[in-house]
Design a protein around this motif. Structure first.
Motif, short mmCIF file in Angstrom:
data_model
loop_
_atom_site.label_atom_id
_atom_site.label_comp_id
_atom_site.label_asym_id
_atom_site.label_seq_id
_atom_site.Cartn_x
_atom_site.Cartn_y
_atom_site.Cartn_z
N ARG A 243 8.92 5.72 -6.43
CA ARG A 243 8.76 5.46 -5.00
C ARG A 243 9.56 4.22 -4.62
O ARG A 243 9.54 3.21 -5.34
N GLU B 153 0.44 1.08 -9.19
CA GLU B 153 -0.69 1.16 -10.11
C GLU B 153 -0.43 0.29 -11.34
O GLU B 153 0.72 0.01 -11.69
N ASP C 183 0.84 -1.20 0.00
CA ASP C 183 0.00 0.00 0.00
C ASP C 183 0.87 1.25 0.00
O ASP C 183 0.59 2.22 -0.72
N SER C 184 1.96 1.24 0.79
CA SER C 184 2.88 2.37 0.83
C SER C 184 3.57 2.58 -0.52
O SER C 184 3.99 3.69 -0.85
N ARG D 288 2.20 2.48 -3.36
CA ARG D 288 1.29 3.19 -4.28
C ARG D 288 1.44 2.67 -5.71
O ARG D 288 1.61 3.43 -6.67
#
Length: 337
Positions: free
Chosen positions: A165, A75, A70-71, A73
């Motif tokens: 990220r 897609e 989740d951290s 992110r």
């Protein structure tokens, strides 16, 4: 996680701590015990490999895996470098989200890489040391590490796209999400949560005997009374994280007896301390070695209180080509080297 359940990536032999050593739990001979080891606690890792009596690989707890992804992110369409393939579960989840052919993974253990390849149709696994080399396929939108590092290799920053990220476990406690700056030269971000992870295998080898080996049999070099109840060292994870930041090489162990919480601290090398509860809200501090590591811990405790008891989410990390540091509440306030 519904599409790719954890048991599909677990080996037929797991390992359980029986209080003295790690003992095997085999799926064939003890299916209920094997399932209990795998699914009893969503926060607990399942040990999948033991080397020289110590865990060397595991399936991270489902809650931690979910929190880290989740951290990230992540897609659909993102390219991903997954670091530390292990059994391949996190890598498979990332590929399910990003899409087939967009995830590459690096595993230092050739035997684990061979097993993971059999489970991973949507990702490619390379054998190598991710602390020193980058696989093909970059630069990457996302980089996801599943073993603990104290210092992020700058190659990871260079392997990420600007705005990309990087999520990784930081040392023995907690994980961090860095965002790469627009110029691609620096990265900065916040601590995202708590969790304990296997260490980087290419880093320093921990002392296998732990506290007892560092302590040895000699007499303490100092002794004094400490007017503190030690219970927060066992129960308050905000405090434990603050100690981890301020004294990063301190290994802290706690235990309870009729007098209260006791604590043992060592640096994995030569310095040690023992805090023994006296039953009246105070403790005796014994120390030995070249450092007074018990005093360092107590100083960090007092500093944490002075700083209004920050939580792990108040800390962050910045990485540049020259250095990286921890900050508290805002990147300009450098907290520790």
């Amino acid at each position: 996680m519904a599409a790719l359940p954890r048991d599909a990536f677990a080996p037929d032999r797991l390992w359980r701590w029986d209080g003295y050593s790690y003992v095997p739990v085999d799926r064939a001979s003890d299916p209920a015990g094997w399932a209990d080891e795998l699914y009893a606690d969503p926060d607990a890792a399942a040990v999948t490999q033991v080397t020289d009596g110590l865990p060397s690989s595991s399936l991270s707890g489902p809650s931690v895996v979910a929190d880290m992804l989740d951290s990230l992110r992540l897609e659909p369409g993102h390219t991903v470098w997954d670091i530390g393939t292990g059994q391949g579960w996190s890598c498979a989840l990332a590929a399910w989200r990003a899409g087939p052919g967009l995830v590459v993974s690096t595993e230092i253990d050739e035997g684990l890489a061979v097993l993971a390849r059999k489970r991973l149709a949507a990702a490619e696994v390379f054998v190598g040391n991710a602390m020193r080399s980058v696989p093909p396929g970059g630069p990457f939108d996302r980089i996801h590490a599943t073993y603990a590092v104290e210092t992020v290799p700058y190659e990871w920053i260079e392997a990420a796209k600007p705005g990309g990220r990087i999520v990784y476990p930081w040392g023995r406690l907690g994980h961090v999400a860095l965002t790469v700056a627009a110029d691609g030269r620096t990265a900065s971000g916040w601590v995202q949560g708590l969790g304990q992870f296997m260490a980087d295998r290419s880093g320093p080898v921990p002392v296998s005997g732990g506290y007892a080996q560092v302590r040895g049999t000699g007499d303490p070099e100092s002794e004094r009374i400490v007017e503190r109840d030690l219970a927060p060292l066992a129960d308050n994870w905000d405090l434990r994280f603050a100690v981890r930041v301020a004294v990063p090489d301190a290994i802290l162990i706690t235990g309870r007896d009729e007098d209260g919480v006791n604590a043992w601290i060592h640096d994995g090398n030569a310095s040690w301390a023992a805090l023994s509860a006296r039953g009246d809200g105070s403790a005796v501090l014994h120390q030995g070695g070249p450092r007074r590591i018990g005093d360092e811990l107590l100083t960090a405790w007092s500093q944490w209180e002075t700083l209004d008891r920050p939580t792990p989410y108040d800390y962050g990390i910045t990485v540049t080509p020259e250095q990286q540091w921890v900050w508290l509440r805002e990147p300009a306030l450098k907290f520790a080297p």
